[in-house]
Motif scaffolding. Sequence first.
Motif, PDB file in Angstrom:
ATOM      1  N   GLY A 134      29.587 -38.260  22.344  1.00  0.00           N
ATOM      2  CA  GLY A 134      30.856 -37.550  22.351  1.00  0.00           C
ATOM      3  C   GLY A 134      30.823 -36.199  23.027  1.00  0.00           C
ATOM      4  N   ALA A 135      29.645 -35.759  23.507  1.00  0.00           N
ATOM      5  CA  ALA A 135      29.528 -34.472  24.188  1.00  0.00           C
ATOM      6  C   ALA A 135      28.373 -34.549  25.182  1.00  0.00           C
ATOM      7  CB  ALA A 135      29.295 -33.344  23.186  1.00  0.00           C
ATOM      8  N   THR A 136      28.262 -33.554  26.016  1.00  0.00           N
ATOM      9  CA  THR A 136      27.110 -33.465  26.912  1.00  0.00           C
ATOM     10  C   THR A 136      26.105 -32.434  26.416  1.00  0.00           C
ATOM     11  OG1 THR A 136      28.286 -31.873  28.308  1.00  0.00           O
ATOM     12  CG2 THR A 136      28.429 -34.205  28.940  1.00  0.00           C
ATOM     13  N   GLN A 137      26.524 -31.594  25.465  1.00  0.00           N
ATOM     14  CA  GLN A 137      25.635 -30.592  24.894  1.00  0.00           C
ATOM     15  C   GLN A 137      25.726 -30.646  23.371  1.00  0.00           C
ATOM     16  OE1 GLN A 137      26.827 -26.876  26.689  1.00  0.00           O
ATOM     17  NE2 GLN A 137      25.534 -27.224  28.481  1.00  0.00           N
ATOM     18  N   TYR A 138      24.580 -30.728  22.742  1.00  0.00           N
ATOM     19  CA  TYR A 138      24.506 -30.818  21.287  1.00  0.00           C
ATOM     20  C   TYR A 138      23.547 -29.758  20.768  1.00  0.00           C
ATOM     21  CZ  TYR A 138      26.143 -35.578  22.319  1.00  0.00           C
ATOM     22  OH  TYR A 138      26.834 -36.668  22.799  1.00  0.00           O
ATOM     23  N   LYS A 139      23.701 -29.425  19.494  1.00  0.00           N
ATOM     24  CA  LYS A 139      22.681 -28.624  18.821  1.00  0.00           C
ATOM     25  C   LYS A 139      22.382 -29.265  17.478  1.00  0.00           C
ATOM     26  CE  LYS A 139      25.944 -25.049  17.193  1.00  0.00           C
ATOM     27  NZ  LYS A 139      26.207 -23.582  17.236  1.00  0.00           N
ATOM     28  N   ALA A 140      21.130 -29.261  17.150  1.00  0.00           N
ATOM     29  CA  ALA A 140      20.678 -29.881  15.903  1.00  0.00           C
ATOM     30  C   ALA A 140      19.786 -28.907  15.147  1.00  0.00           C
ATOM     31  CB  ALA A 140      19.918 -31.171  16.186  1.00  0.00           C
ATOM     32  N   THR A 141      19.922 -28.911  13.843  1.00  0.00           N
ATOM     33  CA  THR A 141      19.048 -28.145  12.966  1.00  0.00           C
ATOM     34  C   THR A 141      18.334 -29.119  12.046  1.00  0.00           C
ATOM     35  OG1 THR A 141      20.555 -26.244  12.980  1.00  0.00           O
ATOM     36  CG2 THR A 141      18.923 -26.335  11.214  1.00  0.00           C
ATOM     37  N   ILE A 142      17.010 -29.073  12.027  1.00  0.00           N
ATOM     38  CA  ILE A 142      16.219 -30.003  11.222  1.00  0.00           C
ATOM     39  C   ILE A 142      15.247 -29.205  10.371  1.00  0.00           C
ATOM     40  CG2 ILE A 142      14.804 -32.076  11.227  1.00  0.00           C
ATOM     41  CD1 ILE A 142      15.591 -32.468  14.166  1.00  0.00           C
ATOM     42  N   THR A 143      15.260 -29.475   9.072  1.00  0.00           N
ATOM     43  CA  THR A 143      14.373 -28.778   8.146  1.00  0.00           C
ATOM     44  C   THR A 143      13.479 -29.779   7.431  1.00  0.00           C
ATOM     45  OG1 THR A 143      16.051 -27.074   7.775  1.00  0.00           O
ATOM     46  CG2 THR A 143      14.263 -27.213   6.174  1.00  0.00           C
ATOM     47  N   ASN A 144      12.202 -29.488   7.420  1.00  0.00           N
ATOM     48  CA  ASN A 144      11.235 -30.264   6.652  1.00  0.00           C
ATOM     49  C   ASN A 144      11.293 -29.750   5.217  1.00  0.00           C
ATOM     50  OD1 ASN A 144       8.996 -31.377   5.422  1.00  0.00           O
ATOM     51  ND2 ASN A 144       7.626 -31.033   7.151  1.00  0.00           N
ATOM     52  N   THR A 145      11.834 -30.541   4.307  1.00  0.00           N
ATOM     53  CA  THR A 145      11.978 -30.114   2.916  1.00  0.00           C
ATOM     54  C   THR A 145      10.847 -30.606   2.020  1.00  0.00           C
ATOM     55  OG1 THR A 145      13.412 -32.027   2.499  1.00  0.00           O
ATOM     56  CG2 THR A 145      14.488 -29.960   3.087  1.00  0.00           C
ATOM     57  N   GLY A 146       9.835 -31.234   2.631  1.00  0.00           N
ATOM     58  CA  GLY A 146       8.699 -31.722   1.866  1.00  0.00           C
ATOM     59  C   GLY A 146       7.529 -30.756   1.912  1.00  0.00           C
ATOM     60  N   SER A 147       6.353 -31.261   1.593  1.00  0.00           N
ATOM     61  CA  SER A 147       5.150 -30.422   1.526  1.00  0.00           C
ATOM     62  C   SER A 147       4.123 -30.776   2.589  1.00  0.00           C
ATOM     63  CB  SER A 147       4.511 -30.545   0.137  1.00  0.00           C
ATOM     64  OG  SER A 147       4.172 -31.900  -0.142  1.00  0.00           O
TER      65      SER A 147
END
Length: 205
Positions: A134-147
Amino acid sequence: MKKLFLFFVSTLAAGMIFFIGNESVSAEELGTDEIITNVTTVGGVTIEEIIVPNEINEEWEKENGWEDSHSVEEMTSELITSSPFQSATPKPGITTYGASAPLFTYWDVKNGSYSFSGSFKANNALYTNKAIKGATQYKATITNTGSTKVGFEARDRLKVYKSSTLLVSATTHLKVNMSSASNSFYLKFYPINGAGSVKGTISKN
């Protein structure tokens, strides 16, 4: 705030990877004031990865306008937790290795951001249930919530555009640039040192 720039450009046809940079750092040595940036280009898709220590991530997001991605209407995702070879009925969000990667199932970011979260066992891999378009530019935020560290790929069914590691002590931000809004990608997560968990959001940039 110290910034470390690692630039990678890969050429799929030639099978070569070029490295340009005057300073490198091991993922295990990421300090509380160090930011790692690297750029990859595969198959015409350019992805900039920015790894920010959790201690300064909130400040970094405000300075870079990144928190806007969290204000978009989100779609809550769910997780299937089954053995890698057990059949399961797909649910919205992330599926296990036993279910196939998304095929002809899409989330259009014009409808809002795509949010996901879930955990997995040591023998599982996870996929976002829907490919993003749906776009040509995206931004993603990814967090590792484990150990433990978690591996991930940004890809479609034929190509891996980005492969990297989610650190426990940092938040990973992606800027994805594609040539057409009809092109799509999805995320795959897999264990490195055992069970883990992740959460994140993908939106139009």
